[in-house]
Design a protein around this motif. Structure first.
Motif, mmCIF file in Angstrom:
data_model
loop_
_atom_site.group_PDB
_atom_site.id
_atom_site.type_symbol
_atom_site.label_atom_id
_atom_site.label_comp_id
_atom_site.label_asym_id
_atom_site.label_seq_id
_atom_site.Cartn_x
_atom_site.Cartn_y
_atom_site.Cartn_z
ATOM 1 N N LYS A 85 11.738 -6.557 -5.851
ATOM 2 C CA LYS A 85 10.609 -6.177 -6.681
ATOM 3 C C LYS A 85 9.750 -5.175 -5.911
ATOM 4 C CE LYS A 85 11.312 -9.138 -10.132
ATOM 5 N NZ LYS A 85 12.473 -9.859 -9.668
ATOM 6 N N ALA A 86 9.458 -4.050 -6.539
ATOM 7 C CA ALA A 86 8.603 -3.065 -5.890
ATOM 8 C C ALA A 86 7.190 -3.602 -5.779
ATOM 9 C CB ALA A 86 8.613 -1.767 -6.696
ATOM 10 N N THR A 87 6.559 -3.340 -4.641
ATOM 11 C CA THR A 87 5.177 -3.760 -4.462
ATOM 12 C C THR A 87 4.268 -2.547 -4.462
ATOM 13 O OG1 THR A 87 5.374 -3.686 -2.064
ATOM 14 C CG2 THR A 87 5.832 -5.796 -3.144
ATOM 15 N N LYS A 88 3.024 -2.776 -4.744
ATOM 16 C CA LYS A 88 2.021 -1.725 -4.711
ATOM 17 C C LYS A 88 1.472 -1.687 -3.289
ATOM 18 C CE LYS A 88 0.844 -2.542 -9.556
ATOM 19 N NZ LYS A 88 -0.199 -2.940 -10.529
ATOM 20 N N LYS A 89 1.990 -0.809 -2.478
ATOM 21 C CA LYS A 89 1.674 -0.802 -1.060
ATOM 22 C C LYS A 89 0.180 -0.597 -0.836
ATOM 23 C CE LYS A 89 6.246 0.813 0.358
ATOM 24 N NZ LYS A 89 6.679 -0.495 0.849
ATOM 25 N N VAL A 116 -5.081 0.427 8.605
ATOM 26 C CA VAL A 116 -4.089 1.360 9.128
ATOM 27 C C VAL A 116 -4.667 2.766 9.192
ATOM 28 C CG1 VAL A 116 -1.807 2.386 8.761
ATOM 29 C CG2 VAL A 116 -2.185 -0.038 8.239
ATOM 30 N N PHE A 117 -4.624 3.359 10.390
ATOM 31 C CA PHE A 117 -5.077 4.730 10.588
ATOM 32 C C PHE A 117 -3.880 5.584 11.034
ATOM 33 C CE2 PHE A 117 -8.734 1.978 11.350
ATOM 34 C CZ PHE A 117 -9.675 2.532 10.492
ATOM 35 N N TYR A 118 -2.907 5.675 10.147
ATOM 36 C CA TYR A 118 -1.674 6.415 10.413
ATOM 37 C C TYR A 118 -1.291 7.104 9.117
ATOM 38 C CZ TYR A 118 3.299 7.155 11.597
ATOM 39 O OH TYR A 118 4.550 7.697 11.832
ATOM 40 N N THR A 155 -3.673 -16.038 11.831
ATOM 41 C CA THR A 155 -3.130 -15.197 10.755
ATOM 42 C C THR A 155 -3.872 -13.868 10.661
ATOM 43 O OG1 THR A 155 -4.605 -16.306 9.183
ATOM 44 C CG2 THR A 155 -2.340 -17.128 9.333
ATOM 45 N N LYS A 156 -3.094 -12.824 10.410
ATOM 46 C CA LYS A 156 -3.671 -11.497 10.164
ATOM 47 C C LYS A 156 -3.056 -10.917 8.905
ATOM 48 C CE LYS A 156 -3.751 -6.860 12.276
ATOM 49 N NZ LYS A 156 -2.378 -6.375 11.967
ATOM 50 N N ILE A 157 -3.900 -10.437 8.020
ATOM 51 C CA ILE A 157 -3.469 -9.740 6.811
ATOM 52 C C ILE A 157 -3.661 -8.257 7.079
ATOM 53 C CG2 ILE A 157 -3.703 -9.532 4.312
ATOM 54 C CD1 ILE A 157 -2.990 -12.367 5.257
ATOM 55 N N CYS A 158 -2.554 -7.519 7.159
ATOM 56 C CA CYS A 158 -2.625 -6.119 7.558
ATOM 57 C C CYS A 158 -2.463 -5.195 6.345
ATOM 58 C CB CYS A 158 -1.547 -5.823 8.598
ATOM 59 S SG CYS A 158 -1.879 -4.329 9.560
ATOM 60 N N GLY A 159 -2.834 -3.931 6.557
ATOM 61 C CA GLY A 159 -2.691 -2.942 5.493
ATOM 62 C C GLY A 159 -3.692 -3.099 4.375
ATOM 63 N N ILE A 160 -4.876 -3.613 4.697
ATOM 64 C CA ILE A 160 -5.945 -3.742 3.695
ATOM 65 C C ILE A 160 -6.471 -2.348 3.347
ATOM 66 C CG2 ILE A 160 -8.292 -4.583 3.318
ATOM 67 C CD1 ILE A 160 -6.431 -6.894 3.288
ATOM 68 N N THR A 161 -6.629 -2.090 2.055
ATOM 69 C CA THR A 161 -7.153 -0.789 1.620
ATOM 70 C C THR A 161 -8.371 -0.903 0.717
ATOM 71 O OG1 THR A 161 -5.675 -0.711 -0.309
ATOM 72 C CG2 THR A 161 -4.853 0.264 1.748
ATOM 73 N N ARG A 162 -8.754 -2.146 0.339
ATOM 74 C CA ARG A 162 -9.883 -2.324 -0.579
ATOM 75 C C ARG A 162 -10.788 -3.437 -0.067
ATOM 76 N NH1 ARG A 162 -7.374 -3.490 -6.386
ATOM 77 N NH2 ARG A 162 -6.710 -5.353 -5.228
ATOM 78 N N PRO A 163 -12.113 -3.284 -0.237
ATOM 79 C CA PRO A 163 -13.025 -4.346 0.196
ATOM 80 C C PRO A 163 -12.728 -5.692 -0.449
ATOM 81 C CG PRO A 163 -14.257 -2.329 -0.245
ATOM 82 C CD PRO A 163 -12.853 -2.087 -0.708
ATOM 83 N N PRO A 167 1.660 4.595 3.561
ATOM 84 C CA PRO A 167 1.006 4.496 2.253
ATOM 85 C C PRO A 167 -0.210 3.571 2.284
ATOM 86 C CG PRO A 167 3.020 3.199 2.282
ATOM 87 C CD PRO A 167 3.005 3.987 3.564
ATOM 88 N N ARG A 168 -0.381 2.848 3.374
ATOM 89 C CA ARG A 168 -1.523 1.941 3.511
ATOM 90 C C ARG A 168 -2.639 2.550 4.365
ATOM 91 N NH1 ARG A 168 3.288 -1.121 4.290
ATOM 92 N NH2 ARG A 168 3.676 -2.562 2.551
ATOM 93 N N CYS A 169 -2.513 3.813 4.701
ATOM 94 C CA CYS A 169 -3.531 4.475 5.520
ATOM 95 C C CYS A 169 -4.867 4.538 4.778
ATOM 96 C CB CYS A 169 -3.077 5.883 5.885
ATOM 97 S SG CYS A 169 -4.194 6.771 6.993
ATOM 98 N N VAL A 170 -5.951 4.304 5.506
ATOM 99 C CA VAL A 170 -7.282 4.377 4.913
ATOM 100 C C VAL A 170 -8.075 5.514 5.549
ATOM 101 C CG1 VAL A 170 -7.438 1.954 4.245
ATOM 102 C CG2 VAL A 170 -8.157 2.629 6.540
#
Length: 228
Positions: free
Chosen positions: A202-206, A33-35, A8-16, A39-42
């Motif tokens: 339902k809108a998500t907080k990307k 994400v480095f793109y 399993t991989k959880i992608c688009g992580i933006t917070r520790p 909206p998930r770019c860090v």
């Protein structure tokens, strides 16, 4: 290559804290994400803070879309990535130049897309199959027809696209992937009452993950693994 269990991989992580929650729930990998259009770019600073929070035996993956070489090298100089994920139109030679293991993501419309992917990207550590969108390089939140995925696979196959806790068990039973990759399906909802991961519309907080949804998703994966 058939999996002994589904990774399993959880992608688009933006917070520790989301990386910690994913690791605590049992994720094998997390994705950064480095793109910039995503909206998930860090930033490099965010990525380093997340990396510092990731415990041992969790693979830290960096996702790029048609980057130039200098961007990848800059990230690698600041962030201890274990694995690179290329999600654009990169050539095999481009992907292979950074002295890191890498996986290639492709957008799937037909069986030929996957079969050609195995041939073209044979030096990759895995092939990630995602839903096709002519305007977007992933992150669509849409499933595709899993029946087009061939049973014969010369490398690990990672399934992405529209997965959440409501459908990942069936996806694993049908596809038997080496791993599954989720992003939007475990994100927090703008619905103040809290929407389950199976709710639609339902809108998500990307980029903001929901620890309960991560746990539910991984529990479903583990349930299928244990049943096998």
């Amino acid at each position: 290559m058939q999996p002994g269990r589904t990774r399993t991989k959880i992608c688009g992580i933006t917070r520790p804290e989301d990386a910690v929650a994913a690791a605590a729930a049992g994720a094998d990998a997390i994705g950064l994400v480095f793109y910039e259009p995503s909206p998930r770019c860090v930033s490099l600073e965010q990525a380093r803070a997340i990396a510092d929070a990731v415990p041992a035996f969790v693979t830290l993956t960096g996702l790029f879309v048609n980057p130039d070489r200098m961007l990848v090298e800059q990230v690698l100089s600041r962030v201890p990535l274990d694995l690179l994920q290329f999600h654009g139109d990169e050539s095999p030679g481009f992907c292979d130049q950074f002295h890191r293991r890498w996986i290639k993501a492709i957008r799937v419309r037909a069986r030929d897309d996957v079969e050609q992917g195995f041939k073209c990207w044979r030096r990759a550590s895995g092939l990630l199959v995602d839903a096709y969108d002519p305007q977007r390089y992933g992150g669509t939140g849409q499933c595709f027809d899993w029946s087009v995925i061939p049973e014969q696979r010369p490398m690990p196959l990672i399934l992405a696209g529209g997965l959440d806790a409501s459908n990942v068990a069936e996806a694993i039973r049908q596809v038997r992937p080496w791993g599954v990759d989720v992003s939007g399906g475990v994100e927090a909802s703008d619905n103040p009452g809290g929407a389950s991961s199976g709710d639609t519309g339902k809108a998500t907080k990307k980029g903001i993950k929901d620890a309960a949804k991560i746990t539910e998703f991984l529990s479903e994966v583990n349930r299928v693994n244990q049943a096998d």
